[in-house]
Write a protein that holds these residues in place. Sequence first.
Motif, PDB file in Angstrom:
ATOM      1  N   CYS A   1       0.856  -1.181   0.000  1.00  0.00           N
ATOM      2  CA  CYS A   1       0.000   0.000   0.000  1.00  0.00           C
ATOM      3  C   CYS A   1       0.893   1.232   0.000  1.00  0.00           C
ATOM      4  O   CYS A   1       1.675   1.454   0.936  1.00  0.00           O
ATOM      5  N   VAL A   2       0.801   2.041  -1.062  1.00  0.00           N
ATOM      6  CA  VAL A   2       1.723   3.160  -1.270  1.00  0.00           C
ATOM      7  C   VAL A   2       1.132   4.439  -0.684  1.00  0.00           C
ATOM      8  O   VAL A   2       0.190   5.017  -1.223  1.00  0.00           O
TER       9      VAL A   2
ATOM     10  N   LEU B   1      -3.089   4.913  -3.789  1.00  0.00           N
ATOM     11  CA  LEU B   1      -4.079   5.734  -3.095  1.00  0.00           C
ATOM     12  C   LEU B   1      -4.525   6.943  -3.915  1.00  0.00           C
ATOM     13  O   LEU B   1      -5.180   7.840  -3.394  1.00  0.00           O
ATOM     14  N   GLY B   2      -4.190   6.951  -5.201  1.00  0.00           N
ATOM     15  CA  GLY B   2      -4.618   8.031  -6.078  1.00  0.00           C
ATOM     16  C   GLY B   2      -4.409   7.645  -7.528  1.00  0.00           C
ATOM     17  O   GLY B   2      -3.496   6.875  -7.852  1.00  0.00           O
TER      18      GLY B   2
ATOM     19  N   ASP C   1      -9.620   6.130  -6.141  1.00  0.00           N
ATOM     20  CA  ASP C   1      -9.843   7.344  -6.932  1.00  0.00           C
ATOM     21  C   ASP C   1      -9.709   7.121  -8.435  1.00  0.00           C
ATOM     22  O   ASP C   1      -9.150   6.111  -8.882  1.00  0.00           O
ATOM     23  N   LEU C   2     -10.243   8.072  -9.167  1.00  0.00           N
ATOM     24  CA  LEU C   2     -10.499   7.883 -10.587  1.00  0.00           C
ATOM     25  C   LEU C   2     -10.232   9.179 -11.336  1.00  0.00           C
ATOM     26  O   LEU C   2     -10.352  10.268 -10.791  1.00  0.00           O
TER      27      LEU C   2
ATOM     28  N   PHE D   1      -8.756  -2.340 -11.065  1.00  0.00           N
ATOM     29  CA  PHE D   1      -9.992  -1.718 -10.597  1.00  0.00           C
ATOM     30  C   PHE D   1      -9.666  -0.457  -9.796  1.00  0.00           C
ATOM     31  O   PHE D   1      -8.517  -0.237  -9.400  1.00  0.00           O
ATOM     32  N   ALA D   2     -10.701   0.354  -9.571  1.00  0.00           N
ATOM     33  CA  ALA D   2     -10.548   1.579  -8.789  1.00  0.00           C
ATOM     34  C   ALA D   2     -11.737   1.727  -7.854  1.00  0.00           C
ATOM     35  O   ALA D   2     -12.841   1.255  -8.148  1.00  0.00           O
ATOM     36  N   VAL D   3     -11.494   2.372  -6.725  1.00  0.00           N
ATOM     37  CA  VAL D   3     -12.572   2.754  -5.812  1.00  0.00           C
ATOM     38  C   VAL D   3     -12.854   4.231  -6.034  1.00  0.00           C
ATOM     39  O   VAL D   3     -11.974   5.077  -5.857  1.00  0.00           O
TER      40      VAL D   3
END
Length: 337
Positions: free
Chosen positions: A180-181, A238-239, A263-264, A279-281
């Motif tokens: 996790c970055v 995380l982005g 994020d997207l 995938f993205a949240v």
Amino acid sequence: MHRSSQPRRSASLMAVAVAAALTLAGCTSGSGGKQAEQSAAGVSAGKATTPRLTVAMITHQGPGDTFWDIVRKGAEAAAAKDNIRLVYSNDPSAGNQANLVQNAIDQKVDGIAVTLAKPEAMKDVVHTATAAGIPVVGLNSGVSEWKKLGLLEFFGQDESVAGEAFGKKLNEVGAKKAVCVITEQGNIGLTQRCDGVKKTFRGRTENLYVNGTDMPAVKSTITAKLQQDRSIDYIVSLGASYALTAVQSVSEAGSKAKIATFDLNKDLTGAISKGTIQFAVDQQPYLQGYLAIDSLWLYKNNGNYMGGGEQAILTGPAFVDKSNVDQIAQFAARGTR
């Protein structure tokens, strides 16, 4: 936190600049004039005839972080509809961000929308605002702290819940070891995301800290980590911009690791379609900006507040993958998702 004299001078200069922006009305703000109405075209359903308000939105946006362009578009659309002059300012330094809030208070704005990436640093200035009778709402960061700080409402994603959902998704796709970055140390929302992943993911997890304001350094740090540990099979970004950079890192490292992200943006939807991002949240930043500004208009003009002061209004998490990316991509292309 230790502060040198240079950051203090920088904060002071920034406060003067924002004061000028407030004094000059819509000329330097992002909304309230022709430009804002054009940018919100096709989104607003009319324009309020209520007395004109001035609202300050102050975020922890860092240089080059395009996520906040989407938040701002939502805020501008609501401002154009509600006859609000929106004054947007930002600083990734918590101390400088607090100074910007204080400056808005000094200018006697009608409302403030603020992010709480580092809540402790914002506590006193938020109290000052509420004591002055200025309604304050939160957005994006600080879902676990907004009530403690006395904010009226909060609009955003519960980052712990989002992280836990992400971890479950990693289980579904068969991941074994994830990195996790974290792009900003001390940012409570980013920490909560990674903690949530660790809570539900059945594989091994490790946090990797990088300087999110230096993209070449982000790439080289991720590349080095992948070269060092060949067992990593998933990178948790995380982005959106960091996820796209991680794609380059995977290639340079000769790694087989896959990438998923929070994020997207429009470039990321293309990467999901091609399969370079799994995938993205999506936390719907446009909605966060829109609701934060619209809520202040509702409160000032009709005494409304959402969530009853008890519950945050959640805008995510929502997963975007190959099954639904084509539907989302049309909105991302115009910069609203």
